[in-house]
Design an enzyme around this catalytic site. Structure first.
Site, short mmCIF file in Angstrom:
data_model
loop_
_atom_site.label_atom_id
_atom_site.label_comp_id
_atom_site.label_asym_id
_atom_site.label_seq_id
_atom_site.Cartn_x
_atom_site.Cartn_y
_atom_site.Cartn_z
N ASP A 275 -1.74 -1.05 5.98
CA ASP A 275 -1.92 -0.45 7.30
C ASP A 275 -3.38 -0.33 7.73
OD1 ASP A 275 -2.31 1.56 5.29
OD2 ASP A 275 -2.11 3.10 6.83
N ASP B 21 0.87 -1.17 0.00
CA ASP B 21 0.00 0.00 0.00
C ASP B 21 0.91 1.23 0.00
OD1 ASP B 21 -2.38 1.62 0.44
OD2 ASP B 21 -1.67 1.81 2.51
N ASP C 171 -0.08 5.15 1.02
CA ASP C 171 -0.28 6.08 2.14
C ASP C 171 -0.31 5.32 3.47
OD1 ASP C 171 -0.71 8.62 0.67
OD2 ASP C 171 -2.48 7.60 -0.10
#
Length: 224
Positions: free
Chosen positions: A174, A12, A14
């Site tokens: 995250d 991922d 961000d």
């Protein structure tokens, strides 16, 4: 073939590879200022990130006075995107240990990918501006396959596998968007505790949780 247990590792963007909350905060606050809303501290914007810019803006409007009409929201969203595109990598950087971790995976022959819900053109621009493009065999955005196919659907991760020509893969993220997409695609997921977690890291449903990128390669070896 590599002796490392995974031939492909996807990330991922961000809150996983890159700490982008400062630049995202400036863009959100630009849009809020147009609406006459108060600015949100950058530290608080971290809690609004996940699922793309529209979700982030909607949450920001809710906490600063409530939603707006759809047409006005579309205007604010476009203003946010325009500002962000012009200021996309001012404060954004790899999280600590990120460069050494990417080097370590590359030395093990691993193909590296980025799979994000951010618009593809923004993701491509960020990595170009940061001089990181050559590290990844593909950068896939939330709009790469068209509407409705972003994470937590598995479609983008399936495309990652297709573009690699197949191979054993793992994903690193995250949020529940990441762990959900990985589960739907049948991939193990490592969660980072230092990102923009939308649940406590241990509650994300990941196969492992790391607190620093120094821990990623051992964690991947362990979950394999």
């Amino acid at each position: 073939m590599t002796s490392f247990p995974f031939e492909i590792v996807g990330f991922d963007l961000d809150g996983t590879l890159l700490d982008s909350h400062g630049d995202l905060a400036h863009a959100v606050n630009h849009a809020l200022s147009i609406e006459g809303r108060p600015a949100i501290p950058a530290s608080a914007v971290r809690d609004l990130i996940g699922g793309g810019a529209k979700k982030m803006l909607a949450k920001a409007l809710e906490v600063t006075g409530g939603s707006v009409a759809e047409a006005r929201f579309d205007e604010l969203h476009q203003s946010l995107l325009d500002f962000y595109e012009d200021n996309i990598a001012v404060e954004t950087r790899l999280f600590p240990g990120g460069e050494a971790m990417l080097d370590g995976l590359a030395q093990r022959g691993v193909k590296l990918a980025v799979v994000t819900n951010k618009l593809e053109r923004f993701a491509v621009k960020i990595f170009k501006d940061l001089g990181l493009t050559s590290r990844f065999y593909t950068v896939i955005g939330g709009d790469t396959l068209g509407p409705g196919r972003a994470k937590p659907r598995p479609d983008l991760l399936n495309l990652m596998l297709e573009r690699a020509g197949g191979g054993r893969a793992a994903y690193v993220g995250d949020t529940t968007y990441d762990t959900g997409a990985a589960a739907a695609a049948g991939l193990p997921c490592v969660a980072v505790s230092f990102g923009f977690n939308d649940r406590p890291p241990l509650d994300l449903g990941a196969a492992a949780v790391i607190d620093h990128f120094d821990e990623l390669i051992p964690a991947l070896e362990r979950i394999a």
